[in-house]
Motif scaffolding. Structure first.
Motif, PDB file in Angstrom:
ATOM      1  N   ASP A   1       0.812  -1.210  -0.076  1.00  0.00           N
ATOM      2  CA  ASP A   1      -0.304   0.081  -0.094  1.00  0.00           C
ATOM      3  C   ASP A   1       0.922   1.391   0.024  1.00  0.00           C
ATOM      4  N   GLY A   2       2.075   1.086  -0.647  1.00  0.00           N
ATOM      5  CA  GLY A   2       2.747   2.411  -0.703  1.00  0.00           C
ATOM      6  C   GLY A   2       3.622   2.744   0.367  1.00  0.00           C
ATOM      7  N   THR A   3       3.573   1.968   1.829  1.00  0.00           N
ATOM      8  CA  THR A   3       4.332   2.246   2.769  1.00  0.00           C
ATOM      9  C   THR A   3       5.015   1.087   3.166  1.00  0.00           C
ATOM     10  N   THR A   4       6.364   1.303   3.861  1.00  0.00           N
ATOM     11  CA  THR A   4       7.250   0.192   4.309  1.00  0.00           C
ATOM     12  C   THR A   4       7.805   0.854   5.533  1.00  0.00           C
ATOM     13  N   VAL A   5       8.756   0.022   5.998  1.00  0.00           N
ATOM     14  CA  VAL A   5       9.632   0.344   7.237  1.00  0.00           C
ATOM     15  C   VAL A   5      10.985   0.167   6.919  1.00  0.00           C
ATOM     16  N   ALA A   6      11.769   0.736   7.539  1.00  0.00           N
ATOM     17  CA  ALA A   6      13.309   0.440   7.300  1.00  0.00           C
ATOM     18  C   ALA A   6      14.062   0.230   8.844  1.00  0.00           C
ATOM     19  N   TYR A   7      14.719  -0.516   8.788  1.00  0.00           N
ATOM     20  CA  TYR A   7      15.677  -0.947  10.128  1.00  0.00           C
ATOM     21  C   TYR A   7      16.978  -1.083   9.792  1.00  0.00           C
ATOM     22  N   VAL A   8      18.043  -0.477  10.914  1.00  0.00           N
ATOM     23  CA  VAL A   8      19.309  -0.194  10.606  1.00  0.00           C
ATOM     24  C   VAL A   8      19.971  -0.526  12.021  1.00  0.00           C
ATOM     25  N   VAL A   9      20.991  -0.937  11.857  1.00  0.00           N
ATOM     26  CA  VAL A   9      21.842  -1.086  12.960  1.00  0.00           C
ATOM     27  C   VAL A   9      22.971  -0.045  12.866  1.00  0.00           C
TER      28      VAL A   9
END
Length: 176
Positions: free
Chosen positions: A66-74
């Motif tokens: 739906d056009g949205t995502t998340v991002a995870y970083v260390v």
């Protein structure tokens, strides 16, 4: 009186056995090489001793729905306390920072920056601090995008983030 001519034979040599012009030329070349070598070694020593205060260990972005995502970083901060103040992607869109709080981390709220204490590692996760990406261009499982994180003191740091799709058998940041 006619001009005296040098007698035939080997060229005149200095007391060290070399032609004077060649001695000077070689000294100049050796001196230049030494100066250049010392300068290079000093530059390498400065680079080898210098370490960026903020380093990104890994990055993961699930395929958007739906056009949205998340991002995870260390994020590893090897220096004094810093703040993550902005983030950008190579596929455009808007990146905001979110954090979970409340009982059982059930409430999400947007925050303007992320505090990164000195000499610590911060691992973003779904039930903690993470980034939300909206309005970005296409992202497909198995492809990479670039995240550029802007720190108040550390400046911009870029990292390649793998776009994964756990539903189709792609890897997951939390299982690797």
């Amino acid at each position: 009186m006619p001009h005296a001519r040098r007698r035939a034979g080997p060229p005149r040599r200095s007391r060290w056995g070399r032609r004077p012009s060649r001695v000077l030329a070689r000294r100049a070349v050796v001196t230049a090489a030494l100066v250049a070598g010392l300068g290079t070694m000093a530059g390498c020593a400065a680079q080898a001793g210098a370490s960026p205060s903020v380093q990104i260990a890994s990055a993961y972005v699930p395929v958007p729905h739906d056009g949205t995502t998340v991002a995870y970083v260390v994020i590893r901060n090897n220096g004094d306390a810093d703040r993550l103040v902005a983030a950008h992607t190579s596929v455009g869109g808007r990146v905001t920072f979110r954090t979970a709080h409340g009982p059982g981390a059930s409430v999400m709220s947007t925050i303007s920056s992320v505090r990164i204490p000195g000499h610590t590692t911060l691992a973003m996760r779904p039930d903690g601090i993470h980034m939300v990406i909206t309005g970005a261009g296409p992202m497909h499982g198995g492809k990479d995008i670039t995240l550029t994180l802007d720190f108040a003191h550390g400046g911009p740091v870029s990292v390649v983030a793998t776009v994964t799709d756990p539903q189709s058998g792609g890897s997951s940041y939390f299982l690797n």
